[in-house]
Design an enzyme around this catalytic site. Structure first.
Site, PDB file in Angstrom:
ATOM      1  N   SER A 132       0.832  -1.350   0.060  1.00 51.26           N
ATOM      2  CA  SER A 132       0.153   0.002   0.025  1.00 51.26           C
ATOM      3  C   SER A 132       0.834   1.104  -0.147  1.00 51.26           C
ATOM      4  O   SER A 132       1.916   1.270   0.551  1.00 51.26           O
ATOM      5  CB  SER A 132      -0.804  -0.034   1.271  1.00 51.26           C
ATOM      6  OG  SER A 132      -1.763   1.183   1.530  1.00 51.26           O
ATOM      7  N   TYR A 157      -2.095   0.119  10.450  1.00 51.86           N
ATOM      8  CA  TYR A 157      -2.268  -0.368   9.160  1.00 51.86           C
ATOM      9  C   TYR A 157      -1.180  -0.264   8.102  1.00 51.86           C
ATOM     10  O   TYR A 157      -0.664  -1.161   7.989  1.00 51.86           O
ATOM     11  CB  TYR A 157      -3.414   0.061   8.376  1.00 51.86           C
ATOM     12  CG  TYR A 157      -3.450  -0.208   6.896  1.00 51.86           C
ATOM     13  CD1 TYR A 157      -4.082  -1.544   6.411  1.00 51.86           C
ATOM     14  CD2 TYR A 157      -3.165   0.792   5.840  1.00 51.86           C
ATOM     15  CE1 TYR A 157      -3.864  -1.969   5.067  1.00 51.86           C
ATOM     16  CE2 TYR A 157      -3.102   0.189   4.599  1.00 51.86           C
ATOM     17  CZ  TYR A 157      -3.756  -0.962   4.222  1.00 51.86           C
ATOM     18  OH  TYR A 157      -3.809  -1.560   3.138  1.00 51.86           O
TER      19      TYR A 157
END
Length: 320
Positions: A132, A157
């Site tokens: 990501s 995250y």
């Protein structure tokens, strides 16, 4: 694309990116094993609809399995012996990770470790890891380059995705697995998760409700259409690595301000709405911007979908 029929195992196969990838692979005649746990992060019925067209296809095998179940995952790999693994399964979302970091660590780190151990055991040929843009954190240098240090994550995250990349690098080195990490930048398009901004905003605009904006609306995101993301994954699957590990940004390289995005959505939908300004949320970065020169040079990756065109496609899908 892949020159001969391959057996590809896709974790998170019923999700947004995974299901589009599977559509592409099935269309080209490859054998696909989709692993998904259909958890309650968002409505599991959405995920079932994503892959329903392939159920009954002899080249498609759907396995309901949690990647945190180490023994079950190992058995799935031993039973199916895939040539290529595309690991997309993860607990997604920055903001939810702030309140439940242990869950994100369990799934995104320990779950990824389970997948890697199983991959090493069957001596898989190629491994693609879905990372990501969040790994870049509050990096002040833009656009983000694959050579930038990943030392400023501001959400659990993001930290778990950095850990996942580190695990992939170590397994590539230790087990001589051809491994590629792909850092996706703000993916949107048909089947987008309902918790993501474009999807939420479009629903609110269609209902003539106020759209919440966290901060002053100047934050920017490198919105990347799902078709361009799938193209990036497929190019990575074909890429012959000169070494065992590589990382690529897969983005659009054209950051757009949040208020401009909302204006374009209003234009596409044909409804004007009022913006509801809210305080900036913890974990949100001010900008994401992919430097895609490396992917362009080595993968021949070139995103082709302008944001307005992609928004039309998304809104048409949403309105069905």
């Amino acid at each position: 694309m892949l020159k001969k029929t391959q057996k590809v195992l896709v974790t998170g196969g019923a999700g947004f990116i995974g299901s589009h990838l599977i559509d592409n692979l099935i269309e080209e005649g490859h054998i696909v094993i989709s692993v998904d746990d259909f958890n309650e992060y968002y409505d599991p019925d959405i995920k079932w609809r994503n892959i329903s067209a392939h159920c009954g296809n002899p080249k498609f095998n759907l396995i309901r399995c949690d990647i945190c179940d180490r023994s079950r995952i190992t058995q799935v790999f031993l039973d199916n012996q895939p040539d290529i693994i595309v690991h997309l399964a993860a607990r997604a979302g920055v903001r939810p990770s702030l309140t439940n970091p242990s869950l994100y660590t369990e799934v995104n780190v320990n779950g990824t470790l389970n997948i890697l151990e199983a991959a090493a055991r069957i001596k898989v040929k190629k491994f693609i890891f879905g990372s990501s843009s969040s790994v870049y954190g509050v990096n002040k240098k833009v656009p983000y380059s694959e050579n930038d240090a990943l030392l400023t994550p501001i959400s659990p995250y993001a930290a778990t995705k950095i850990a996942g990349e580190a695990l992939c690098h170590s397994f590539a080195h230790l087990h001589h697995i051809n491994m590629i990490a792909l850092r996706f930048f703000t993916v949107y398009g048909p089947r987008q998760r309902p918790d993501l901004a474009i999807h939420k905003f479009a629903n609110l605009i269609m209902a003539s409700q106020r759209v919440p904006v966290y901060g002053d609306g100047s934050s920017q995101r490198d919105y990347t259409y799902i078709g361009d993301i799938v193209k990036g994954i497929r190019l990575a699957m074909d890429y012959q690595l000169p070494q065992y590990y590589e990382v690529f940004n897969i983005g659009n390289s054209q950051p757009v301000k949040l208020l401009d995005l909302i204006s374009w959505l209003e234009e596409v939908i044909g409804i004007k709405v009022e913006v509801d300004y809210q305080p900036t949320q913890p974990g949100d970065v001010p900008i994401t911007w992919a430097d895609t020169q490396k992917a362009e040079r080595l993968l021949m990756y070139r995103p082709i979908t302008p944001l307005k065109e992609g928004l039309v496609s998304f809104v048409n899908w949403l309105g069905k």
